[in-house]
Design an enzyme around this catalytic site. Structure first.
Site, PDB file in Angstrom:
ATOM      1  N   CYS A 283       6.261  -6.680  11.436  1.00 37.86           N
ATOM      2  CA  CYS A 283       4.981  -7.401  11.334  1.00 37.86           C
ATOM      3  C   CYS A 283       5.172  -8.902  11.137  1.00 37.86           C
ATOM      4  CB  CYS A 283       4.145  -6.842  10.201  1.00 37.86           C
ATOM      5  SG  CYS A 283       3.998  -5.061  10.256  1.00 37.86           S
TER       6      CYS A 283
ATOM      7  N   HIS B 216      -1.265 -11.596   7.546  1.00 36.11           N
ATOM      8  CA  HIS B 216      -1.043 -10.381   8.337  1.00 36.11           C
ATOM      9  C   HIS B 216      -2.089  -9.353   7.909  1.00 36.11           C
ATOM     10  CE1 HIS B 216       0.530  -6.837  10.064  1.00 36.11           C
ATOM     11  NE2 HIS B 216       1.130  -6.398   8.987  1.00 36.11           N
TER      12      HIS B 216
ATOM     13  N   ASN C  64      -4.053  -2.363  11.445  1.00 34.62           N
ATOM     14  CA  ASN C  64      -2.810  -3.125  11.370  1.00 34.62           C
ATOM     15  C   ASN C  64      -2.110  -3.045  12.730  1.00 34.62           C
ATOM     16  OD1 ASN C  64      -0.222  -4.065  10.942  1.00 34.62           O
ATOM     17  ND2 ASN C  64       0.111  -2.916   9.040  1.00 34.62           N
TER      18      ASN C  64
HETATM   19  O1  UT7 Z   1       2.363  -3.979   8.142  1.00 34.84           O
HETATM   20  C1  UT7 Z   1       3.213  -3.445   7.237  1.00 34.84           C
HETATM   21  C2  UT7 Z   1       2.974  -2.764   6.276  1.00 34.84           C
HETATM   22  N1  UT7 Z   1       2.262  -1.805   5.640  1.00 34.84           N
HETATM   23  C3  UT7 Z   1       1.451  -2.119   4.627  1.00 34.84           C
HETATM   24  O2  UT7 Z   1       1.191  -3.231   4.320  1.00 34.84           O
HETATM   25  C4  UT7 Z   1       0.910  -0.999   3.839  1.00 34.84           C
HETATM   26  C5  UT7 Z   1       0.977  -1.321   2.375  1.00 34.84           C
HETATM   27  N2  UT7 Z   1       0.456  -0.246   1.559  1.00 34.84           N
HETATM   28  C6  UT7 Z   1      -0.852   0.067   1.545  1.00 34.84           C
HETATM   29  O3  UT7 Z   1      -1.657  -0.526   2.215  1.00 34.84           O
HETATM   30  C7  UT7 Z   1      -1.279   1.146   0.587  1.00 34.84           C
HETATM   31  O4  UT7 Z   1      -0.166   1.589  -0.142  1.00 34.84           O
HETATM   32  C8  UT7 Z   1      -1.958   2.352   1.283  1.00 34.84           C
HETATM   33  C9  UT7 Z   1      -3.332   1.974   1.782  1.00 34.84           C
HETATM   34  C10 UT7 Z   1      -1.103   2.856   2.410  1.00 34.84           C
HETATM   35  C11 UT7 Z   1      -2.165   3.480   0.257  1.00 34.84           C
HETATM   36  O5  UT7 Z   1      -2.826   2.996  -0.894  1.00 34.84           O
HETATM   37  P1  UT7 Z   1      -2.249   3.311  -2.345  1.00 34.84           P
HETATM   38  O6  UT7 Z   1      -3.139   2.657  -3.315  1.00 34.84           O
HETATM   39  O7  UT7 Z   1      -0.805   2.916  -2.380  1.00 34.84           O
HETATM   40  O8  UT7 Z   1      -2.448   4.872  -2.448  1.00 34.84           O
HETATM   41  P2  UT7 Z   1      -1.364   6.056  -2.531  1.00 34.84           P
HETATM   42  O9  UT7 Z   1      -0.465   6.087  -1.340  1.00 34.84           O
HETATM   43  O10 UT7 Z   1      -0.714   6.049  -3.863  1.00 34.84           O
HETATM   44  O11 UT7 Z   1      -2.331   7.296  -2.436  1.00 34.84           O
HETATM   45  C12 UT7 Z   1      -3.392   7.522  -3.374  1.00 34.84           C
HETATM   46  C13 UT7 Z   1      -4.020   8.858  -3.057  1.00 34.84           C
HETATM   47  C14 UT7 Z   1      -2.999   9.987  -2.929  1.00 34.84           C
HETATM   48  O12 UT7 Z   1      -3.585  11.155  -3.448  1.00 34.84           O
HETATM   49  P3  UT7 Z   1      -3.183  11.694  -4.924  1.00 34.84           P
HETATM   50  O13 UT7 Z   1      -1.714  11.907  -4.874  1.00 34.84           O
HETATM   51  O14 UT7 Z   1      -3.584  10.600  -5.861  1.00 34.84           O
HETATM   52  O15 UT7 Z   1      -3.993  12.938  -5.051  1.00 34.84           O
HETATM   53  C15 UT7 Z   1      -2.852  10.150  -1.445  1.00 34.84           C
HETATM   54  O16 UT7 Z   1      -2.444  11.436  -1.075  1.00 34.84           O
HETATM   55  O17 UT7 Z   1      -4.684   8.796  -1.791  1.00 34.84           O
HETATM   56  C16 UT7 Z   1      -4.254   9.850  -0.965  1.00 34.84           C
HETATM   57  N3  UT7 Z   1      -4.311   9.425   0.433  1.00 34.84           N
HETATM   58  C17 UT7 Z   1      -5.377   9.618   1.220  1.00 34.84           C
HETATM   59  N4  UT7 Z   1      -6.565  10.159   0.994  1.00 34.84           N
HETATM   60  C18 UT7 Z   1      -7.463  10.196   2.008  1.00 34.84           C
HETATM   61  C19 UT7 Z   1      -3.348   8.803   1.157  1.00 34.84           C
HETATM   62  N5  UT7 Z   1      -3.773   8.573   2.395  1.00 34.84           N
HETATM   63  C20 UT7 Z   1      -5.034   9.070   2.462  1.00 34.84           C
HETATM   64  C21 UT7 Z   1      -5.990   9.140   3.483  1.00 34.84           C
HETATM   65  N6  UT7 Z   1      -7.193   9.698   3.214  1.00 34.84           N
HETATM   66  N7  UT7 Z   1      -5.779   8.647   4.724  1.00 34.84           N
END
Ligand code: UT7
Length: 310
Positions: free
Chosen positions: A112, A235, A265
């Site tokens: 990215c 980004h 993204n």
């Molecule tokens: O361009 C390069 C790079 N990539 C990025 O910049 C991504 C950077 N990271 C992020 O944007 C965030 O980490 C995410 C948006 C991907 C995730 O947010 P988070 O606050 O880190 O959440 P998490 O991964 O810890 O997930 C929280 C909860 C989990 O459930 P439990 O374990 O708390 O029950 C996940 O299973 O959200 C759940 N979850 C979803 N729920 C509904 C993860 N993906 C989804 C989804 N829909 N698509």
């Protein structure tokens, strides 16, 4: 004279994939995706529309916008992690398609942050008088490496291309300062196996820290203050990451680029696509100080401060 951007263009696939479409395909919700990422829909390229097709369309628009002859392009740099094939490079493929018969050509793999790496590389060759014009493209067809069974990543990405022609600009304008960086120890957090694999939490923490730091560093290197910034193009990975860098720079909401809700993204393409929209829709004006900052797999990062205009 500084190197600067003298022409821009973008290309996005027609097909939209909304959060509501995704709700039908996997265990997710529009509510979760919107609040956690800021994304509402993204564009997905058809089977026939490859990375090189999108790159070519964006490049042709940038060439027309710059009003230059493709034969005067000395170098083509295509930033992508989703080329049609490992080789020939995307840069070679589009060199032939756009008739840039005198251009050297290579791809850049910096995820990215790739478009930042491309612009900074172009700056060196322009300011040392090696080449007159350089075409820099950021392009991705991420949908082909997305794991559609993994809701953690499938909802985040989209396809598209953005391009810029880099050449000499008036004194005081153009790329004023830059920073590039990498931390290979973080490679394990975001990589391609067969599909794209990501530890979102770790990348999130890295991004919040690095975006703010790099933006501040380029402002300082340019001899400017935060108050001098007119516009920020982060980004487009997650609205929460983008907001944290905007707040750290003390900018109002309307001084930050936002296309993530429409395109998700698009990795290397996200900054140039946003730049085109911000210029076309009048949010960036001549002589504005614009800071662009990207981060991504590698881990990599890159930031540029520029004064807009030819
Ligand atoms: O361009 C390069 C790079 N990539 C990025 O910049 C991504 C950077 N990271 C992020 O944007 C965030 O980490 C995410 C948006 C991907 C995730 O947010 P988070 O606050 O880190 O959440 P998490 O991964 O810890 O997930 C929280 C909860 C989990 O459930 P439990 O374990 O708390 O029950 C996940 O299973 O959200 C759940 N979850 C979803 N729920 C509904 C993860 N993906 C989804 C989804 N829909 N698509």
């Amino acid at each position: 004279m500084n190197a600067g951007i003298i022409g821009i263009g973008r290309s996005l696939p027609e097909q939209k994939l909304t959060n509501f479409d995704l709700e039908k395909r996997m265990d997710t919700s529009d509510e979760w995706i919107r609040t956690m990422t800021g994304i509402q829909e993204r564009r997905i390229a058809s089977d026939e529309e490859n990375t090189s097709h999108m790159a070519k369309k964006a490049a042709e628009k940038a060439i027309a916008d710059a009003g230059i002859d493709p034969a005067d392009i000395g170098l083509i740099l295509v930033a992508t992690v989703t080329p049609d094939q490992p080789f020939p490079s995307m840069a070679c493929v589009i060199q032939q398609q756009i008739g840039a018969v005198n251009a050297a050509a290579m791809d850049i793999s910096a995820a990215c942050a790739g478009f930042m790496y491309g612009l900074v590389t172009a700056k060196q060759f322009i300011e040392s008088d090696v080449y007159k014009y350089i075409l820099v493209v950021g392009v991705e067809k991420l949908s082909k490496i997305t794991n559609w069974e993994d809701r953690n990543t499938a909802v985040l990405f989209g396809d598209g291309a953005g391009a810029a022609i880099v050449g000499k600009v008036q004194e005081g304008r153009g790329i004023l300062s830059f920073e590039l960086g990498a931390d290979g120890t973080g490679g394990k957090h975001l990589y391609q196996d067969k599909h794209l694999v990501m530890n979102g939490r770790e990348v999130f923490k890295f991004a919040v820290r690095q975006m703010g730091e790099s933006a501040e560093n380029v402002i300082q290197k340019a001899g400017l203050e935060k108050e001098d910034i007119d516009f920020l193009i982060p980004h487009q990975a997650n609205i929460r990451i983008m907001e944290s860098s905007r707040e750290r720079l003390g900018l109002p909401v309307d001084k930050m680029s936002k296309t993530i809700h429409k395109y998700g993204n698009t990795s290397a393409a996200s900054i140039p696509i946003s730049l085109v929209e911000d210029v076309e829709e009048g949010r960036i004006k001549e002589d504005d100080v614009v800071v662009m900052v990207g981060f991504g797999g590698g881990l990599t990062w890159g930031a540029i401060a520029m004064r807009w205009g030819k």
